[in-house]
Design a protein around this motif. Structure first.
Motif, PDB file in Angstrom:
ATOM      1  N   ALA A   8       0.597  -1.714  -0.143  1.00 48.66           N
ATOM      2  CA  ALA A   8       0.163  -0.024  -0.036  1.00 48.66           C
ATOM      3  C   ALA A   8       1.282   1.167  -0.161  1.00 48.66           C
ATOM      4  O   ALA A   8       0.584   2.429  -0.718  1.00 48.66           O
ATOM      5  CB  ALA A   8      -0.816   0.197   1.277  1.00 48.66           C
ATOM      6  N   ARG A   9       1.997   1.143   0.776  1.00 51.86           N
ATOM      7  CA  ARG A   9       3.240   2.179   1.310  1.00 51.86           C
ATOM      8  C   ARG A   9       3.506   2.383  -0.764  1.00 51.86           C
ATOM      9  O   ARG A   9       3.321   3.747  -1.020  1.00 51.86           O
ATOM     10  CB  ARG A   9       4.075   2.350   1.573  1.00 51.86           C
ATOM     11  N   GLN A  10       3.794   1.379  -1.513  1.00 48.49           N
ATOM     12  CA  GLN A  10       4.631   1.691  -2.521  1.00 48.49           C
ATOM     13  C   GLN A  10       3.202   1.970  -3.710  1.00 48.49           C
ATOM     14  O   GLN A  10       4.018   3.300  -4.226  1.00 48.49           O
ATOM     15  CB  GLN A  10       4.997   0.592  -3.098  1.00 48.49           C
ATOM     16  N   VAL A  11       2.660   2.018  -3.079  1.00 49.08           N
ATOM     17  CA  VAL A  11       0.701   2.445  -4.192  1.00 49.08           C
ATOM     18  C   VAL A  11       0.831   3.500  -4.285  1.00 49.08           C
ATOM     19  O   VAL A  11       0.834   5.056  -5.233  1.00 49.08           O
ATOM     20  CB  VAL A  11       0.327   1.264  -3.893  1.00 49.08           C
ATOM     21  N   ASP A  12       0.883   4.041  -2.327  1.00 41.84           N
ATOM     22  CA  ASP A  12       0.151   5.334  -2.806  1.00 41.84           C
ATOM     23  C   ASP A  12       1.450   6.197  -3.041  1.00 41.84           C
ATOM     24  O   ASP A  12       0.856   7.001  -3.123  1.00 41.84           O
ATOM     25  CB  ASP A  12      -0.357   5.834  -1.198  1.00 41.84           C
ATOM     26  N   ALA A  13       2.741   5.766  -2.632  1.00 38.13           N
ATOM     27  CA  ALA A  13       3.870   6.756  -3.056  1.00 38.13           C
ATOM     28  C   ALA A  13       3.941   7.249  -4.491  1.00 38.13           C
ATOM     29  O   ALA A  13       4.032   7.832  -5.300  1.00 38.13           O
ATOM     30  CB  ALA A  13       5.252   5.800  -2.856  1.00 38.13           C
ATOM     31  N   VAL A  14       3.686   5.884  -5.205  1.00 32.14           N
ATOM     32  CA  VAL A  14       3.658   6.578  -6.961  1.00 32.14           C
ATOM     33  C   VAL A  14       2.364   7.023  -7.570  1.00 32.14           C
ATOM     34  O   VAL A  14       2.097   7.709  -8.303  1.00 32.14           O
ATOM     35  CB  VAL A  14       3.810   4.644  -7.391  1.00 32.14           C
ATOM     36  N   CYS A  15       0.856   6.539  -6.577  1.00 25.33           N
ATOM     37  CA  CYS A  15       0.729   7.192  -7.354  1.00 25.33           C
ATOM     38  C   CYS A  15       0.015   8.993  -7.228  1.00 25.33           C
ATOM     39  O   CYS A  15       0.198   9.701  -7.830  1.00 25.33           O
ATOM     40  CB  CYS A  15      -0.930   6.746  -6.162  1.00 25.33           C
ATOM     41  N   ASN A  16       0.459   8.699  -5.935  1.00 23.15           N
ATOM     42  CA  ASN A  16       0.751  10.402  -5.946  1.00 23.15           C
ATOM     43  C   ASN A  16       2.408  11.246  -6.347  1.00 23.15           C
ATOM     44  O   ASN A  16       1.939  12.567  -6.781  1.00 23.15           O
ATOM     45  CB  ASN A  16       1.322  10.929  -3.917  1.00 23.15           C
ATOM     46  N   GLU A  17       3.666  11.065  -6.754  1.00 27.01           N
ATOM     47  CA  GLU A  17       4.354  10.893  -7.565  1.00 27.01           C
ATOM     48  C   GLU A  17       3.966  11.585  -9.154  1.00 27.01           C
ATOM     49  O   GLU A  17       4.169  11.898 -10.029  1.00 27.01           O
ATOM     50  CB  GLU A  17       5.566   9.587  -7.482  1.00 27.01           C
ATOM     51  N   LEU A  18       3.189  10.293  -9.698  1.00 25.85           N
ATOM     52  CA  LEU A  18       3.176  10.151 -10.906  1.00 25.85           C
ATOM     53  C   LEU A  18       0.905  11.565 -11.612  1.00 25.85           C
ATOM     54  O   LEU A  18       0.971  11.196 -12.039  1.00 25.85           O
ATOM     55  CB  LEU A  18       2.900   8.721 -11.222  1.00 25.85           C
ATOM     56  N   ASN A  19       0.604  11.956  -9.877  1.00 21.13           N
ATOM     57  CA  ASN A  19      -0.489  12.469 -10.372  1.00 21.13           C
ATOM     58  C   ASN A  19      -1.797  11.508 -10.852  1.00 21.13           C
ATOM     59  O   ASN A  19      -2.649  11.239 -11.957  1.00 21.13           O
ATOM     60  CB  ASN A  19      -0.306  13.826 -10.862  1.00 21.13           C
ATOM     61  N   ILE A  20      -2.041   9.974 -10.066  1.00 20.86           N
ATOM     62  CA  ILE A  20      -2.789   9.072 -10.730  1.00 20.86           C
ATOM     63  C   ILE A  20      -4.217   9.750 -10.337  1.00 20.86           C
ATOM     64  O   ILE A  20      -4.260   9.951  -8.824  1.00 20.86           O
ATOM     65  CB  ILE A  20      -2.245   7.089 -10.315  1.00 20.86           C
ATOM     66  N   THR A  21      -5.158   9.553 -10.653  1.00 25.51           N
ATOM     67  CA  THR A  21      -6.490  10.057 -10.228  1.00 25.51           C
ATOM     68  C   THR A  21      -7.373   9.494 -10.018  1.00 25.51           C
ATOM     69  O   THR A  21      -8.312   9.308 -10.282  1.00 25.51           O
ATOM     70  CB  THR A  21      -6.802  11.546 -10.883  1.00 25.51           C
ATOM     71  N   ILE A  22      -7.547   7.635 -10.555  1.00 24.52           N
ATOM     72  CA  ILE A  22      -8.167   6.746 -10.501  1.00 24.52           C
ATOM     73  C   ILE A  22      -8.251   6.013 -10.002  1.00 24.52           C
ATOM     74  O   ILE A  22      -7.381   6.138  -8.382  1.00 24.52           O
ATOM     75  CB  ILE A  22      -7.481   5.531 -11.610  1.00 24.52           C
ATOM     76  N   PRO A  23      -9.486   5.392  -9.201  1.00 23.49           N
ATOM     77  CA  PRO A  23      -9.451   4.489  -7.478  1.00 23.49           C
ATOM     78  C   PRO A  23      -9.124   3.047  -7.912  1.00 23.49           C
ATOM     79  O   PRO A  23      -8.780   2.798  -8.734  1.00 23.49           O
ATOM     80  CB  PRO A  23     -10.910   4.156  -8.065  1.00 23.49           C
ATOM     81  N   VAL A  24      -8.281   2.916  -7.251  1.00 25.64           N
ATOM     82  CA  VAL A  24      -7.251   1.420  -7.033  1.00 25.64           C
ATOM     83  C   VAL A  24      -7.289   0.651  -5.576  1.00 25.64           C
ATOM     84  O   VAL A  24      -7.349   1.502  -4.543  1.00 25.64           O
ATOM     85  CB  VAL A  24      -6.011   1.723  -6.844  1.00 25.64           C
ATOM     86  N   ALA A  25      -7.712  -0.297  -5.542  1.00 29.49           N
ATOM     87  CA  ALA A  25      -7.843  -1.342  -4.558  1.00 29.49           C
ATOM     88  C   ALA A  25      -6.449  -2.072  -4.692  1.00 29.49           C
ATOM     89  O   ALA A  25      -5.462  -2.381  -5.124  1.00 29.49           O
ATOM     90  CB  ALA A  25      -8.758  -2.418  -4.784  1.00 29.49           C
ATOM     91  N   VAL A  26      -6.278  -2.307  -3.411  1.00 25.29           N
ATOM     92  CA  VAL A  26      -4.892  -3.200  -2.530  1.00 25.29           C
ATOM     93  C   VAL A  26      -5.128  -4.126  -2.090  1.00 25.29           C
ATOM     94  O   VAL A  26      -5.796  -4.210  -1.148  1.00 25.29           O
ATOM     95  CB  VAL A  26      -4.076  -2.170  -1.378  1.00 25.29           C
ATOM     96  N   HIS A  27      -4.963  -5.180  -2.830  1.00 23.69           N
ATOM     97  CA  HIS A  27      -5.449  -7.217  -2.389  1.00 23.69           C
ATOM     98  C   HIS A  27      -4.426  -7.884  -2.293  1.00 23.69           C
ATOM     99  O   HIS A  27      -3.419  -6.904  -2.985  1.00 23.69           O
ATOM    100  CB  HIS A  27      -6.099  -7.182  -3.463  1.00 23.69           C
ATOM    101  N   ALA A  28      -4.875  -8.373  -0.480  1.00 23.19           N
ATOM    102  CA  ALA A  28      -3.965  -9.111  -0.564  1.00 23.19           C
ATOM    103  C   ALA A  28      -4.602 -10.755  -1.108  1.00 23.19           C
ATOM    104  O   ALA A  28      -5.702 -11.119  -0.656  1.00 23.19           O
ATOM    105  CB  ALA A  28      -4.466  -9.335   1.298  1.00 23.19           C
ATOM    106  N   ASP A  29      -3.852 -11.274  -2.163  1.00 24.36           N
ATOM    107  CA  ASP A  29      -4.253 -12.253  -2.961  1.00 24.36           C
ATOM    108  C   ASP A  29      -3.965 -13.245  -2.452  1.00 24.36           C
ATOM    109  O   ASP A  29      -3.008 -14.421  -1.537  1.00 24.36           O
ATOM    110  CB  ASP A  29      -4.277 -12.092  -3.981  1.00 24.36           C
ATOM    111  N   HIS A  30      -4.815 -14.769  -2.594  1.00 27.59           N
ATOM    112  CA  HIS A  30      -4.526 -15.974  -1.900  1.00 27.59           C
ATOM    113  C   HIS A  30      -4.213 -16.241  -0.710  1.00 27.59           C
ATOM    114  O   HIS A  30      -3.414 -16.751  -0.779  1.00 27.59           O
ATOM    115  CB  HIS A  30      -3.785 -16.952  -3.221  1.00 27.59           C
ATOM    116  N   TYR A  31      -4.171 -15.447   0.205  1.00 29.59           N
ATOM    117  CA  TYR A  31      -4.272 -15.419   1.921  1.00 29.59           C
ATOM    118  C   TYR A  31      -4.767 -17.318   1.983  1.00 29.59           C
ATOM    119  O   TYR A  31      -6.182 -17.777   2.267  1.00 29.59           O
ATOM    120  CB  TYR A  31      -4.927 -14.671   2.036  1.00 29.59           C
ATOM    121  N   GLY A  32      -3.644 -18.031   2.124  1.00 26.81           N
ATOM    122  CA  GLY A  32      -4.056 -19.756   2.095  1.00 26.81           C
ATOM    123  C   GLY A  32      -4.090 -19.943   3.266  1.00 26.81           C
ATOM    124  O   GLY A  32      -3.064 -20.029   4.419  1.00 26.81           O
TER     125      GLY A  32
END
Length: 423
Positions: A93-117
């Protein structure tokens, strides 16, 4: 104030607001992603597997360009306690948030924990400790995957975990039929059993993942995705309002994936191995499967990582005895070296991912222009949570632990092979 700015004020989940109080990244519940794809119709959101910084950057740039919502995810095998990727449940989430702010990303993004086995019932209690920690660190959606166990244990483990430690606002995925290619295909009976039992306990998943003939990794199965089987299962689940999650897309052609979008209720599709290989600069076919030459990957000159670094990566893999799909294990030991390359090299890695993802979003998944739909839904809800996806239909008294075990005995299922089928 723009609609994006309004959505930013109300649409970010509580954990995201706490972690990033001054952020301008619209990190949202996976519920809104599912909702946007349903509203558009016959559309699928890419769940881009963020195994590296290059993949995260490229996928976000592509989604912004397409005006599409996006899911960035990592699986437990990739980014859990025994990770083989530098990106993990606790820093994604920290990486996604940082990149979104850096690149001015204005779309909704979900941060998903996949296959929590959850592979055995003794995994449940430790999961109830660990899962809250990943939500504390910014996860907004999760796949609770107990499909490795029998149907009754899958349901019982899922109920226990989801009711106790998964926030009600979070996007939710469940799974039936462990992903093992053409063997052990999921059945209507298995899927109905899981979704009905969850419904009785007032659990309403956004997505169900099936074993519908696909595999994880670089090799496709003999059959590929079984579209008709998927459509039949989704139709049987229609009154429970559960969408489909398609795993293992890297082994299937664009035509097959378009068919999934058009003929089924799928709104989420995982793309993992293809993005990794593309970022490294390997030669792939039109749908992202790496092309092999006598069992060896083909590096495209002046694409992806430098030739010198690729030589170092392949030498390291050879010493470890890693071949084919096990090249995924290079992510962890080489992420810092990849990030230490010249800016032009890092940018061409992300650009290669961007171009591939953009094509899939627009020309395969029909996901373009869904960002504005998701923002509309956030504004309509006036909240970070649109509420439950469905209503309870099943009678709780029919789904006690004893009756779940009894009911499971009559389920028609296909025998799955033994083996390690992690991502």
């Amino acid at each position: 104030m723009t609609d994006f700015e309004k959505a930013l004020k109300i649409g970010r989940t509580p954990n995201i607001v706490k972690l990033f109080p001054n952020s301008k990244a619209l990190l949202v519940s996976g519920k809104f992603i599912d909702l946007a794809m349903q509203k558009k119709g016959r559309a699928i959101c890419m769940a881009a597997n963020g195994r590296s910084q290059a993949v995260i950057r490229g996928a976000l740039q592509a989604a912004q360009r397409a005006g599409s919502v996006l899911i960035i995810e990592i699986a437990r095998s990739e980014g859990g306690a025994n990770a083989y990727c530098a990106v993990n449940f606790w820093n994604m989430a920290r990486q996604v948030d940082a990149v979104c702010n850096e690149l001015n990303i204005t779309i909704p993004v979900a941060v998903h924990a996949d296959h929590y086995g959850i592979k055995k019932m003794s995994d449940v209690e430790p999961a109830k400790i660990e899962i809250p920690s990943i939500f504390d660190m910014g996860i907004t959606s999760i796949a609770v995957d107990a499909s490795h166990m029998t149907d009754d244990k899958n349901l019982l483990a899922s109920i226990d975990i989801i009711k106790n430690v998964v926030p009600k606002w979070a996007g939710l995925e469940t799974e039936v039929g462990e992903i093992k290619g053409k063997d052990g295909l999921s059945t209507v009976d298995e899927a109905l059993f899981l979704i009905q039992g969850l419904n009785a306990h007032e659990i309403f998943p956004n997505w169900i993942a099936l074993n519908n003939g696909t595999t994880h990794g670089i090799e496709s199965s003999g059959q590929g995705i079984q579209v008709d089987l998927t459509a039949d299962i989704h139709k049987a689940l229609e009154k429970y309002k559960t969408s489909g999650a398609q795993h293992g897309t890297s082994g299937n052609s664009s035509d097959r994936l378009r068919e999934i979008a058009q003929k089924t209720r799928t709104t989420k599709a995982n793309v993992a191995t293809a993005l990794q290989m593309i970022s490294w600069g390997l030669e792939v076919n039109d749908f992202g499967n790496a092309i092999l030459d006598n069992g060896n990957f083909i590096k495209v000159k002046n694409e992806g990582v430098t030739e010198e670094l690729w030589a170092e990566m392949t030498s390291y893999a050879e010493k470890q005895g890693w071949k084919g799909g096990n090249f995924k294990k290079l992510n962890l030991p080489f992420e810092n070296k990849i990030l230490g390359q010249p800016k032009a090299v890092r940018e061409r890695m992300a650009k290669r991912v961007e171009d591939f993802v953009y094509n899939m979003l627009v020309n395969v998944f029909n996901a373009q222009d869904t960002a504005s739909i998701a923002i509309e839904e956030i504004l309509k809800a006036g909240s970070y949570d649109p509420g439950p996806k469905a209503d309870r239909i099943e009678n709780l008294d029919d789904w006690t632990q004893e009756k779940i075990v009894e009911r499971a005995r009559s389920i028609i299922s296909n025998e799955s092979p033994e083996g390690d089928f992690d991502d």
